[in-house]
Motif scaffolding. Sequence first.
Motif, PDB file in Angstrom:
ATOM      1  N   LEU A  34    -115.694 -33.917  70.970  1.00 17.63           N
ATOM      2  CA  LEU A  34    -114.797 -33.620  72.097  1.00 17.63           C
ATOM      3  C   LEU A  34    -114.046 -34.846  72.603  1.00 17.63           C
ATOM      4  N   VAL A  38    -109.589 -35.656  73.129  1.00 16.46           N
ATOM      5  CA  VAL A  38    -108.824 -36.290  74.199  1.00 16.46           C
ATOM      6  C   VAL A  38    -108.070 -37.505  73.663  1.00 16.46           C
TER       7      VAL A  38
ATOM      8  N   LEU B  42    -110.545 -40.376  79.061  1.00 13.05           N
ATOM      9  CA  LEU B  42    -111.008 -39.221  79.822  1.00 13.05           C
ATOM     10  C   LEU B  42    -110.805 -39.377  81.320  1.00 13.05           C
ATOM     11  N   TYR B  43    -111.125 -40.551  81.848  1.00 10.78           N
ATOM     12  CA  TYR B  43    -111.154 -40.682  83.303  1.00 10.78           C
ATOM     13  C   TYR B  43    -109.938 -41.383  83.897  1.00 10.78           C
ATOM     14  N   ARG B  45    -106.533 -40.807  82.548  1.00  8.12           N
ATOM     15  CA  ARG B  45    -105.289 -40.397  81.903  1.00  8.12           C
ATOM     16  C   ARG B  45    -104.209 -39.991  82.896  1.00  8.12           C
TER      17      ARG B  45
ATOM     18  N   ILE C  66    -113.737 -25.323  76.353  1.00  8.40           N
ATOM     19  CA  ILE C  66    -113.432 -25.788  74.992  1.00  8.40           C
ATOM     20  C   ILE C  66    -113.046 -24.645  74.055  1.00  8.40           C
ATOM     21  N   ASP C  94    -106.365 -31.505  78.660  1.00 14.77           N
ATOM     22  CA  ASP C  94    -107.112 -31.394  79.916  1.00 14.77           C
ATOM     23  C   ASP C  94    -108.325 -30.489  79.751  1.00 14.77           C
ATOM     24  N   ALA C  96    -110.135 -29.978  77.123  1.00 11.72           N
ATOM     25  CA  ALA C  96    -111.213 -30.754  76.494  1.00 11.72           C
ATOM     26  C   ALA C  96    -111.857 -31.651  77.544  1.00 11.72           C
ATOM     27  N   GLY C  97    -111.018 -32.264  78.383  1.00  8.37           N
ATOM     28  CA  GLY C  97    -111.530 -33.126  79.445  1.00  8.37           C
ATOM     29  C   GLY C  97    -112.419 -32.355  80.416  1.00  8.37           C
ATOM     30  N   HIS C  98    -111.975 -31.170  80.795  1.00  5.69           N
ATOM     31  CA  HIS C  98    -112.783 -30.360  81.719  1.00  5.69           C
ATOM     32  C   HIS C  98    -114.118 -29.990  81.084  1.00  5.69           C
ATOM     33  N   LEU C 100    -115.684 -31.774  79.040  1.00  7.14           N
ATOM     34  CA  LEU C 100    -116.506 -32.982  79.101  1.00  7.14           C
ATOM     35  C   LEU C 100    -117.087 -33.217  80.503  1.00  7.14           C
ATOM     36  N   TYR C 101    -116.264 -33.038  81.540  1.00 10.88           N
ATOM     37  CA  TYR C 101    -116.796 -33.200  82.901  1.00 10.88           C
ATOM     38  C   TYR C 101    -117.975 -32.247  83.110  1.00 10.88           C
ATOM     39  N   ARG C 173    -112.507 -32.361  90.523  1.00  8.09           N
ATOM     40  CA  ARG C 173    -111.635 -32.939  89.509  1.00  8.09           C
ATOM     41  C   ARG C 173    -110.915 -31.844  88.707  1.00  8.09           C
TER      42      ARG C 173
END
Lengths: 239, 95, 347
Positions: A34, A38, B42-43, B45, C66, C94, C96-98, C100-101, C173
């Motif tokens: 994952l 990004v 990730l944090y 961007r 995802i 984004d 993918a980012g979410h 991950l969070y 976030r």
Amino acid sequence: MTATVSASAALALGDDALVLSHRLGEWAGHAPVLEEEVALANIALDLLGQARVLLSMAGDEDELAYLREERAFRNLQLVEQPGGDFAHTIARQLYFSTYQHLLYADLAAGDGPFAPLAAKAVKEVAYHRDHAEQWTLRLGDGTDVSHERMRLACAELWRFTGEMFQPVEGLDADWAGMEQAWLESIGAVLGRATLSVPEGPRTGAWSAGAGRQGLHTESFGRMLAEMQHLHRSHPGASW
Amino acid sequence: MTNTDWPLWEVFVRSRRGLSHTHAGSLHAPDAEFALRNARDLYTRRGEGVSIWVVPAAAITASSPDEKDPFFEPSADKPYRHPTFYEIPEGVKHL
Amino acid sequence: MATAAAHRTAATSAYGAQDTADTAAYERAFDAAVAADERIEPRDWMPDAYRATLVRQIAQHAHSEIIGMQPEANWITRAPSLRRKAILMAKVQDEAGHGLYLYSAAETLGTGRDELLDKLHSGRQKYSSIFNYPTLTWADVGAIGWLVDGAAITNQVPLCRCSYGPYARAMVRVCKEESFHQRQGYELLLALSKGTPEQHAMAQDAVNRWWWPSLMMFGPPDDESQHSAQSMAWKIKRHSNDELRQRFVDICVPQAESLGLTLPDPDLRWNEERGHHDFGAIDWTEFWEVLKGNGPCNEQRITQRRRAHDEGAWVREAAAAYAAKRSGATGPGGTATGPGGTEGAQA
């Protein structure tokens, strides 16, 4: 140097960025982890941003991206190379970002029409290059499997790398010097990654300067068909 | 655990100069170099940071919630540590 | 990974054998914290069922992010303008980012991402059923942004006040970033609706297909929802399914009007007395069928996810092997996941 933009230079650089961004975009939803979704998207977005600025210097960005035929594209054959595995993507990134970094650093130092764009892009590209280097080290010096895959990918794409240093009309750059620096840099990275520099020819009867003259590889037409089909299906529509 | 399971890292971001790093979240990475890069992607961007720290989650020692009382309560009854504890005659300035 | 167990041991070990009495005391402290609207933090004692509910919900949420990349990524290579292409790539990124969070938030509860992905790949954990519908035209990208992300935001905004700290913080976030998603979808549909007749028809068709599945995203009606009551008591959930669904319908009606598109429900009308819109009956048979795995894309979505994971294994192994060589130490992942990481440190 005058500030007149050479359309063919803008197209060459813009098409490189556009096409590579497209290829990277194909990873969305398929990346090996994952975090890498990004990272690859970030690189693709940087490149797409560059492409939009560059194509706009040569005309209307969408007309140029969506309404030109295959033979009118001026990108390197390297960037249009299809999918392959993650090692192919990393090898392509390594070769291209190292080249792009050298070129943009050169352009940024001058006072030509591309200097402002290059000054911004060179920072983005430095990151792309770092990303590719980091992965090259890990794939090359990781497991036996990854080493073999990376070796193969570097070798397969090698023959597309000579084309990068064919002078581009309208770009005032030290091509021979860049090529030397590129070879040194790539050699160093591959060495640290326990890989050897591929031995095959870097230019061929067909590949030398071909993309820049509108000669592409077979998969490129299909890539354009996919990219352009919706836009072309609705002539004159806005989106 | 398979060997594809990358360790967990905690990410701290300085949002701008003059502020301290604050905890932003965590992520997985095979090593510190990639932890930093992944954290950047990730944090930050949306331009959220100017500096990043990454720390292996396993390297952090935390106070236990069970010890919350012995750890933190004794400091609650010492109001004389705070400036508002003191009475100053009206009109005295710069104090 | 023994981390969930480690959590509990940490909480009990200091107090040895007086377990039962202590558990009761812990439980009172937990209930009091929830009642006082305080946040529960990773290393706090919490009932096992609370932990399990959170892991299930956060994992499902992360999986949805995802898997949700797929229907939209389906259009990245065909986006009809470079501007739209950049927007769509950023949006899928984004997601993918979410994911991950949210996996991080789940991890603070002692369940590693690998374990959760494994459950997703083997079908033991679910993701939102909405992503089992296909994106057939470009307008679907807009409909997903407007309706699906809109429904998600309606669901998620209250989660920013969820009783579990790391989940609430992740949601703050996520919600900030989601509003870009919804707006770009709306703007995309507006351009189509005001475009050529073909474009307008494309937009209307997409809204017709996505409207009802979007309403189903709020889950079954309150009287059939098995987890709702307990989750409300724990303040994991703040509003009932039907309440949120109604809120969403009320928001969408005027938005659809401004778009110049209709919502495919003949029973949709303003009810003066209730102060809300009435709307037609939802086809719950379809909902349960899709949930069971019989939707148009269930198989395809999970197969693609599994393939990406499997085909990426050699890459992850390579990076781990390289790191192990460098550190010369115990080997990859040897120092992997401490219980909950620093989120724990902040407790």
